[in-house]
Motif scaffolding. Structure first.
Motif, PDB file in Angstrom:
ATOM      1  N   VAL A 121       0.837  -1.206   0.000  1.00  0.00           N
ATOM      2  CA  VAL A 121       0.000   0.000   0.000  1.00  0.00           C
ATOM      3  C   VAL A 121       0.866   1.247   0.000  1.00  0.00           C
ATOM      4  O   VAL A 121       0.607   2.205  -0.745  1.00  0.00           O
ATOM      5  CB  VAL A 121      -0.941  -0.005   1.217  1.00  0.00           C
ATOM      6  N   CYS A 126       0.272   3.351  -3.688  1.00  0.00           N
ATOM      7  CA  CYS A 126      -0.816   3.687  -2.776  1.00  0.00           C
ATOM      8  C   CYS A 126      -2.197   3.665  -3.421  1.00  0.00           C
ATOM      9  O   CYS A 126      -3.083   2.945  -2.990  1.00  0.00           O
ATOM     10  CB  CYS A 126      -0.538   5.054  -2.145  1.00  0.00           C
ATOM     11  N   THR A 135      -5.037   0.866  -2.631  1.00  0.00           N
ATOM     12  CA  THR A 135      -6.063   1.373  -1.723  1.00  0.00           C
ATOM     13  C   THR A 135      -7.452   1.256  -2.347  1.00  0.00           C
ATOM     14  O   THR A 135      -8.421   0.868  -1.680  1.00  0.00           O
ATOM     15  CB  THR A 135      -5.774   2.837  -1.359  1.00  0.00           C
ATOM     16  N   THR A 142     -10.376  -0.979  -0.526  1.00  0.00           N
ATOM     17  CA  THR A 142     -11.617  -0.344  -0.081  1.00  0.00           C
ATOM     18  C   THR A 142     -12.821  -0.884  -0.843  1.00  0.00           C
ATOM     19  O   THR A 142     -13.935  -0.945  -0.304  1.00  0.00           O
ATOM     20  CB  THR A 142     -11.530   1.177  -0.247  1.00  0.00           C
ATOM     21  N   LEU A 200      -4.895  -0.920   5.976  1.00  0.00           N
ATOM     22  CA  LEU A 200      -5.078   0.480   5.599  1.00  0.00           C
ATOM     23  C   LEU A 200      -4.663   1.415   6.735  1.00  0.00           C
ATOM     24  O   LEU A 200      -4.035   2.451   6.498  1.00  0.00           O
ATOM     25  CB  LEU A 200      -6.536   0.726   5.219  1.00  0.00           C
ATOM     26  N   ALA A 239      -1.596   4.072   6.428  1.00  0.00           N
ATOM     27  CA  ALA A 239      -1.830   5.502   6.598  1.00  0.00           C
ATOM     28  C   ALA A 239      -0.907   6.098   7.658  1.00  0.00           C
ATOM     29  O   ALA A 239      -0.371   7.196   7.504  1.00  0.00           O
ATOM     30  CB  ALA A 239      -3.291   5.743   6.969  1.00  0.00           C
ATOM     31  N   TYR A 246       0.847  11.280   3.257  1.00  0.00           N
ATOM     32  CA  TYR A 246      -0.531  10.831   3.460  1.00  0.00           C
ATOM     33  C   TYR A 246      -1.546  11.879   3.027  1.00  0.00           C
ATOM     34  O   TYR A 246      -2.596  11.540   2.476  1.00  0.00           O
ATOM     35  CB  TYR A 246      -0.743  10.479   4.924  1.00  0.00           C
ATOM     36  N   ALA A 292      -5.223  11.103   1.307  1.00  0.00           N
ATOM     37  CA  ALA A 292      -6.118  10.806   2.431  1.00  0.00           C
ATOM     38  C   ALA A 292      -7.521  10.466   1.960  1.00  0.00           C
ATOM     39  O   ALA A 292      -8.187   9.574   2.515  1.00  0.00           O
ATOM     40  CB  ALA A 292      -6.144  11.983   3.399  1.00  0.00           C
ATOM     41  N   HIS A 352      -8.462   8.936  -0.696  1.00  0.00           N
ATOM     42  CA  HIS A 352      -8.543   7.578  -1.251  1.00  0.00           C
ATOM     43  C   HIS A 352      -8.693   6.537  -0.135  1.00  0.00           C
ATOM     44  O   HIS A 352      -9.288   5.482  -0.351  1.00  0.00           O
ATOM     45  CB  HIS A 352      -7.291   7.283  -2.081  1.00  0.00           C
ATOM     46  N   PHE A 353      -8.125   6.808   1.017  1.00  0.00           N
ATOM     47  CA  PHE A 353      -8.308   5.912   2.162  1.00  0.00           C
ATOM     48  C   PHE A 353      -9.694   6.072   2.775  1.00  0.00           C
ATOM     49  O   PHE A 353     -10.302   5.089   3.209  1.00  0.00           O
ATOM     50  CB  PHE A 353      -7.261   6.235   3.254  1.00  0.00           C
ATOM     51  N   THR A 357     -11.150   3.035  12.335  1.00  0.00           N
ATOM     52  CA  THR A 357     -10.235   3.274  11.223  1.00  0.00           C
ATOM     53  C   THR A 357     -10.500   4.634  10.587  1.00  0.00           C
ATOM     54  O   THR A 357      -9.568   5.386  10.276  1.00  0.00           O
ATOM     55  CB  THR A 357     -10.375   2.146  10.185  1.00  0.00           C
ATOM     56  N   PHE A 393      -7.948   7.798  10.196  1.00  0.00           N
ATOM     57  CA  PHE A 393      -7.693   8.538   8.956  1.00  0.00           C
ATOM     58  C   PHE A 393      -7.937  10.032   9.167  1.00  0.00           C
ATOM     59  O   PHE A 393      -7.196  10.874   8.661  1.00  0.00           O
ATOM     60  CB  PHE A 393      -8.592   8.022   7.833  1.00  0.00           C
TER      61      PHE A 393
END
Length: 802
Positions: free
Chosen positions: A551, A555, A559, A563, A583, A587, A650, A654, A656-657, A688, A692
């Motif tokens: 990841v 990334c 990701t 997801t 994830l 991150a 990150y 961010a 995308h996470f 989670t 993030f």
């Protein structure tokens, strides 16, 4: 009229003494008047007064005489007395007469006199009163019922003065209080005086004299209800336990003492007593069958100490349940308690809404109760226990809290072992810790199961063979290319090659970025579906660290894959949790500053990565750092070398996470229902997302993420599962930390008031301690942010160090 003559004579004599002390200028008259008053306290054949006159003086004129002396403590005639005269004539009146009257006058005088030498003198007399055993005399007089008949109001006042003496003197004499008046010295003294009075009572009963323990019981009850039971019973209980071992008179005294404790104070006395005794036998000797004759005592022993409160040690449970089991007449109450405990343990609502600590306490009590059952009783209760076992196991195993699930497994094993259903016993796999070992010991130790013999004792004398120089011979070598690693993981059936490839995978991923990007999604898919067919050491950690490395290296595509797969069909809950953990770790790595040195591979870590929200202590540290960073301080110069600036990897990714995980959460799949039964996954998902959010502090997208996250968690803020509620509070905390202050006011103005009200309710009423703690921290962060913005509305959104 003859019957009134002694009273009239005493009244006239006392009045004459008062007049002499008030008006006489002759220095010889003052000692004579005081000597006259003292004569009414002299006992024996040489006393100048008759017993009738002495009784009249004690009954009618003693208190009045002491009050007269206190009121004239600043008079000239008092100061003309020599030290010897004060001790023998003035002080002795307080130390020789009825002790209850003397104590009341002394405490009244201390409360009324201003700071002066007179107050000091009264304090000294009170200290002598306590040191000379006058409290014993006071208690003993009520045991013999020789004290004057008093009203309930007067007795209540006297009890208040005895029990609250440290408080009364501290309020009046601080900071010059006497050490003897301090709680740590006074209450052990009071307990010792009570024991002396009880010793006298025991001897009197053996001599055929009737005694009353009503006042003693009232004193004990009032001391305990005011919070001093631990200190007092620490002195009383060892002596009572020893004396009741072989003396039935002492047992009668203890039983009568407890019977006479007023109902409103019975709770405090019994609670303190149960904690103070060393075992159930001692408790039985001291209180007898009080639990059968006193409804309040029965409620405390069989219900409150077991089901309503859960702060006590395991030893307290042993004492209570052992006490119920020790006597044939009390054993029906043990059966009653067992039924109540089994219902509480198996109640699904209790499993969801009561603190874990209380559930652990009930589990301990249940196991101890079952261990105390006889075989005949166990046979009668088998159906009820089986129902408890089946229902309770289901409720505990459905919980998302690991401690509760493990608790259900241990209790289930123990109950099935004790009941011996069809010769089969339940057996679960779980990690043992101190908590599980203690639960297991409660059933094995009490039932006296045989321990396994030590089979290794015959090998102690054998000399071990030196194998330190041995090396493992392997025909395979670790792969050198990431594609070779992928092919081995897909197709190889050789356990050695698979293990070597798995161990080498993370390093190859990080060293060969371009090669990794070509197969990143494919390798991630293989690892996500990979099973530990060959029992590879640290399999979970190696697999997880490799996925994290992928990841971080590639990334966005990886990701997007993870997801998307999180909400796909045909995944187990464990795989969905794996996705969230990977994830989260990725991150965190992306958000840390990079260094010139190559990053070493991630070594074996825990089987399940803990989330920050799972550890309130860790989260409090984050909150404190955030609050400190918002506090401006003046400094004369740099105190440390500034850190080298590096880009945050990150922040640009961010979204995308974060945002893909917010889609499809409300669409139940065939085997996956976030808003239904899958509480554990929902709680982890919210944790989670909160992580993030926290890592996105100062990122341009933080405000948009904060609005979306609050909208998502708002619908589940009152969830029945405590893991989900913790996740919600963690996420709210993250929003308040990461969103700029002006965005909170502008973008969330309509929600802030309702959010703050909800947080206040949680901080006061949520049954889970961690939820209450997180709510308090969220309130602190919210108030800090709002206060800062209201004071400095033009403040920039990106804060710089000051």
């Amino acid at each position: 009229m003859e019957s009134l003559k002694p009273s009239a004579e005493v009244r006239l004599a006392v009045s004459h003494c008062f007049q002499t002390l008030s008006k006489s200028t002759d220095s010889k008259d003052i000692p004579a008047a005081l000597q006259k008053l003292n004569s009414y306290l002299d006992e024996g054949p040489e006393s100048p007064t008759t017993s009738v006159h002495r009784a009249e003086f004690r009954r009618t004129h003693f208190t009045r005489s002491l009050q007269f002396l206190v009121n004239n403590i600043q008079a000239d005639w008092f100061h003309k007395l020599t030290a010897t005269q004060r001790t023998e004539l003035w002080d002795s009146l307080f130390l020789r007469g009825p002790p209850e009257q003397a104590l009341l006058v002394l405490m009244e005088g201390i409360g009324q006199l201003s700071l002066s030498s007179g107050l000091d003198h009264l304090v000294n007399i009170t200290e002598k009163f306590l040191q000379s055993g006058r409290l014993t005399d006071l208690l003993w007089s009520y045991c013999l019922e020789t004290a004057p008949s008093d009203s309930p109001q007067l007795r209540e006042t006297l009890l208040g003065r005895i029990v609250a003496l440290p408080d009364l003197t501290a309020n009046r004499l601080h900071p010059n209080n006497k050490p003897l008046f301090l709680p740590q010295q006074y209450y052990p003294l009071l307990a010792a005086e009570m024991l002396t009075a009880l010793d006298r009572t025991c001897q009197a009963l053996k001599d055929g004299t009737d005694c009353s323990l009503t006042f003693m019981a009232q004193t004990l009850g009032k001391v305990c209800i005011q919070g001093h039971s631990t200190v007092v019973l620490a002195v009383l209980v060892p002596h009572l336990s020893m004396c009741t071992c072989s003396d039935m008179v002492w047992q009668r005294i203890c039983w009568k003492l407890l019977e006479n404790v007023p109902q409103r104070w019975m709770d405090s006395v019994l609670t303190g007593l149960v904690e103070a005794v060393r075992g159930p036998d001692a408790l039985g000797r001291i209180i007898g069958n009080l639990v059968l004759t006193n409804k309040k005592a029965q409620f405390v022993i069989t219900h409150k100490l077991l089901l309503l409160q859960y702060k006590y040690e395991t030893q307290t449970l042993r004492v209570v349940l052992g006490y119920l089991a020790a006597d044939r007449d009390r054993r029906p109450l043990l059966i009653q308690v067992l039924r109540s405990l089994s219902q509480a343990w198996a109640n699904p609502s209790a499993v969801k809404h009561t603190p874990v600590e209380q559930q652990l306490y009930v589990s301990k009590a249940l196991l101890l109760s079952v261990a105390l059952l006889k075989d005949s009783e166990l046979l009668e209760l088998r159906s009820e226990l089986l129902q408890c076992l089946l229902g309770g196991m289901q409720s505990h195993l459905d919980s998302s809290v690991l401690r509760i699930r493990r608790m259900g497994m241990v209790v289930g094993e123990c109950l099935s072992s004790r009941m011996d259903i069809s010769g089969t016993k339940l057996k679960f796999e779980y990690d043992q810790d101190e908590e599980t070992q203690e639960l297991l010991s409660l059933i094995t130790h009490t039932t006296g199961e045989d321990t396994e013999p030590d089979l290794n004792t015959s090998d102690d004398e054998l000399t071990p063979y030196d194998m330190s120089g041995d090396q493992e011979i392997s025909q395979a070598s670790p792969p050198r290319y990431i594609r070779d690693c992928l092919e081995t993981l897909i197709s190889s059936e050789d356990p050695v090659r698979v293990e070597l490839s798995l161990k080498a995978a993370e390093g190859l991923v990080r060293r060969n970025v371009f090669a990794t990007k070509e197969i990143s999604v494919q390798l991630t898919k293989v690892l996500l579906h990979m099973e530990d067919k060959y029992s590879i050491k640290s399999f979970v950690a190696l697999r997880q660290s490799t996925m994290v490395a992928i990841v971080v290296t590639d990334c966005i595509p990886v990701t997007q894959y993870l997801t998307t797969e999180f909400y796909s069909l045909n995944y187990s809950l464990r795989q969905r949790l794996d996705i969230l953990e990977v994830l989260a770790l990725a991150a965190q790595e992306l958000s840390k500053p990079t260094s010139n040195k190559s990053r070493p591979p991630i070594t074996a870590v825990a089987d399940l990565t803990p989330y920050p929200g799972d550890n309130p202590v860790h989260w409090r540290q984050i909150v404190e750092k955030r609050i400190q960073s918002k506090t401006k301080r003046l400094s004369k110069g740099a105190t440390q070398t500034p850190a080298v600036a590096s880009p945050n990897r990150y922040a640009p990714v961010a979204g995308h996470f974060f945002f893909p995980l917010l889609s499809n959460y409300d669409k139940p799949q065939v085997t996956f229902d976030l808003l239904g039964s899958d509480h554990l996954v929902l709680g982890r998902l919210i944790h989670t997302l909160g992580l993030f959010m926290h890592l996105a502090v100062n990122a341009p997208i933080a405000a948009q993420m904060g609005r979306a996250l609050l909208d998502f968690v708002w619908a589940v803020r009152y969830h029945v599962d405590q893991t989900v509620r913790r996740g919600v509070l963690f996420a709210v905390c993250a929003v308040f930390i990461s969103m700029p202050s002006q965005n909170l006011l502008v973008d969330l103005s309509d929600q802030l008031f309702e959010t703050r009200s909800w947080l206040a309710d949680v901080a006061e009423e949520d049954p889970d301690a961690d939820c209450r703690s997180l709510a308090v921290q969220s309130l602190v962060l919210l108030d800090k942010s709002l206060k800062k913005q209201l004071q400095d509305p033009q403040a920039p959104s990106l804060e710089s160090g000051s």
